[in-house]
Each structure stands twice: as structure tokens, then as C-alpha cells.
Enzyme design. Sequence first.
Site, PDB file in Angstrom:
ATOM      1  N   GLU A   1       0.773  -1.306  -0.153  1.00 50.81           N
ATOM      2  CA  GLU A   1      -0.160  -0.099  -0.022  1.00 50.81           C
ATOM      3  C   GLU A   1       0.827   1.138  -0.003  1.00 50.81           C
ATOM      4  OE1 GLU A   1      -4.385   1.132   1.717  1.00 50.81           O
ATOM      5  OE2 GLU A   1      -3.278  -0.287   2.650  1.00 50.81           O
TER       6      GLU A   1
ATOM      7  N   TYR B   1       0.125  -7.596  -2.008  1.00 47.71           N
ATOM      8  CA  TYR B   1      -1.342  -7.043  -1.524  1.00 47.71           C
ATOM      9  C   TYR B   1      -2.441  -7.410  -2.133  1.00 47.71           C
ATOM     10  CZ  TYR B   1      -4.185  -2.959  -0.152  1.00 47.71           C
ATOM     11  OH  TYR B   1      -5.103  -1.998   0.371  1.00 47.71           O
TER      12      TYR B   1
ATOM     13  N   ASP C   1       0.059  -8.290   3.010  1.00 48.10           N
ATOM     14  CA  ASP C   1      -1.051  -8.217   3.390  1.00 48.10           C
ATOM     15  C   ASP C   1      -2.120  -8.913   2.591  1.00 48.10           C
ATOM     16  OD1 ASP C   1      -3.568  -7.355   4.185  1.00 48.10           O
ATOM     17  OD2 ASP C   1      -3.365  -5.088   3.642  1.00 48.10           O
TER      18      ASP C   1
ATOM     19  N   ASN D   1      -5.225  -9.658   3.377  1.00 46.19           N
ATOM     20  CA  ASN D   1      -6.589  -9.295   3.527  1.00 46.19           C
ATOM     21  C   ASN D   1      -7.643 -10.617   3.619  1.00 46.19           C
ATOM     22  OD1 ASN D   1      -6.993  -6.630   3.576  1.00 46.19           O
ATOM     23  ND2 ASN D   1      -6.340  -6.486   1.554  1.00 46.19           N
TER      24      ASN D   1
ATOM     25  N   ASP E   1      -1.993   1.565  10.243  1.00 45.24           N
ATOM     26  CA  ASP E   1      -2.862   0.801  11.060  1.00 45.24           C
ATOM     27  C   ASP E   1      -2.492  -0.733  11.219  1.00 45.24           C
ATOM     28  OD1 ASP E   1      -3.539   0.718   7.994  1.00 45.24           O
ATOM     29  OD2 ASP E   1      -5.406   1.125   8.224  1.00 45.24           O
TER      30      ASP E   1
END
Length: 260
Positions: free
Chosen positions: A34, A107, A148, A150, A250
Site C-alpha cells: 500500500e 497486497y 497483506d 486481506n 494501521d
Amino acid sequence: MKIVSYNVNGIRARADRLAEYLAEQQPDIVCLQELKCADEAFPAADIEAAGYRAVWHGQKGFNGVAILSRGDTAPTLRRMGLPGDPDDSHSRYIEAEVDGTIVASIYLPNGNPVGTEKFAYKLAWFERLRLHAADLLREERAVVLAGDWNVIPTPEPDDVFSARAMAKDALMQPESREAFRRILHQGWTDAIRARHPDGPVYTFWDYTAGCWQRDAGFRIDHLLLSPIAADRLADAGVDKDYRGREKASDHAPTWVRLEA
């Protein structure tokens, strides 16, 4: 060798936090996600000033992945983007070799809202990753798939603070979990769970509703190891404290340490 997965949530917005992390922890390899910047806007000079070299695959305002290696030698780029869809415009995958280890920064699409083309894209991207992961295993090399993803692999409390709160989220749908398991079952090792098989381990805390203060997080940042890499597994963990710093991402840096 310490290999880190770190979704920075905007590399320019988190430049100070990234520099701080590199200086304090001095990881050998860092997989960033990101970036939210175009290729030409990537802060290569700042990365070099911190003692690292990089390869990156950017996209203006969205997505973006990079691999950093400590020292004067840049990672050897192997590929940008996954095979299987030459028209895919999202910058979500980069793969390089560092000191004999193949490393990918991933990602994976978020997929929300469920039932839309975004969720279909997530599952299709997952399948393309599964096919490429199988090809990587056939190389019989040390490989680390870091990023990440997700996806929340298991229910509360191990990987999510509240299954009920996340029940309708794409990150916790049965199809998302099954796609992740299909990759694991090829023969990959989930580094975090190999070292911490029981109990909550979170890598992400939303900015809203006091999630960080309440420890209402979940685990979506994963490092999967090929069998040869898994044989070298020394430790794995989450540098959780960095999530609590001012203007932090985050996500917290999530890492694996491999023996030489």
C-alpha cells in the site's frame, strides 16, 4: 535473516515511521504494501539514506508494493504482477531474490463489498496467486510469500477480536478462507502460527472506534514459507508497539527470522 511484511498505508505519509523502524530494527528484507504512490514518486533516495536498496511497483494513489534489502546491493527483480491476466492494472505483486532467497511482497485485494465485482476480483486474484505459488514450490528454493493477504484465517479469538463484527466482511468469508487454505495446503508454512500456534495474534487495528486502545484487531498480514525456508525458521512475530506510535500505519510490521 529478518524478513518483514509492512503495510505502510502510504509511504510518503509514513516516511518518518518507516525510517524509524528501519533504524531501530535493521531488518534484512522489508516487503512493503500500500505505497499509494506512482513509480516516479517512490522515495528511493530516502530509502538509500536509511541504508537500503529497493525495487518497487507503484500506482498513483492506490496499491503499490516494494521490496527493500539492507546494504549496497538492490534485490534482484524477478517479476512485477502475477501471471494470468495481462490486463490487470493493479500494482499488487512484486517478486525478487535477495541473498539466495526468493521473496514476494503481496497486497491482496480487499474484496468489499461481498457480492460485487470487487469480491469476484479478489477470488480470481487469489487463484492466480495459488497457481503461481505452485510454480514457485516447484523451484525447490527458499521462498517467502509476505504481505497483506486481506484474509482472516481462523475465528476468534486467535485471528480476530470478534467474528460477529466481521461476519459480513470479505476478509472473513468462507470463500476467502478456503482460497487461503488452498495455498497453505500446497505445502507452505504459516510462520506466525508455526511459532505461536495458540492465542490471539493481531497485525491490524482500524483507526476507528478505539480499536487500537481496545486491542480490537485481527491478523491479515502473513508470511508463508516454502519447505526449504521453513527448515530455516528460527522465530516469527509482530512488532506491535509500532502501531501505537504517532501517525502510525494501521498495520504493525510482521516478521520472520530465518537461520543462515
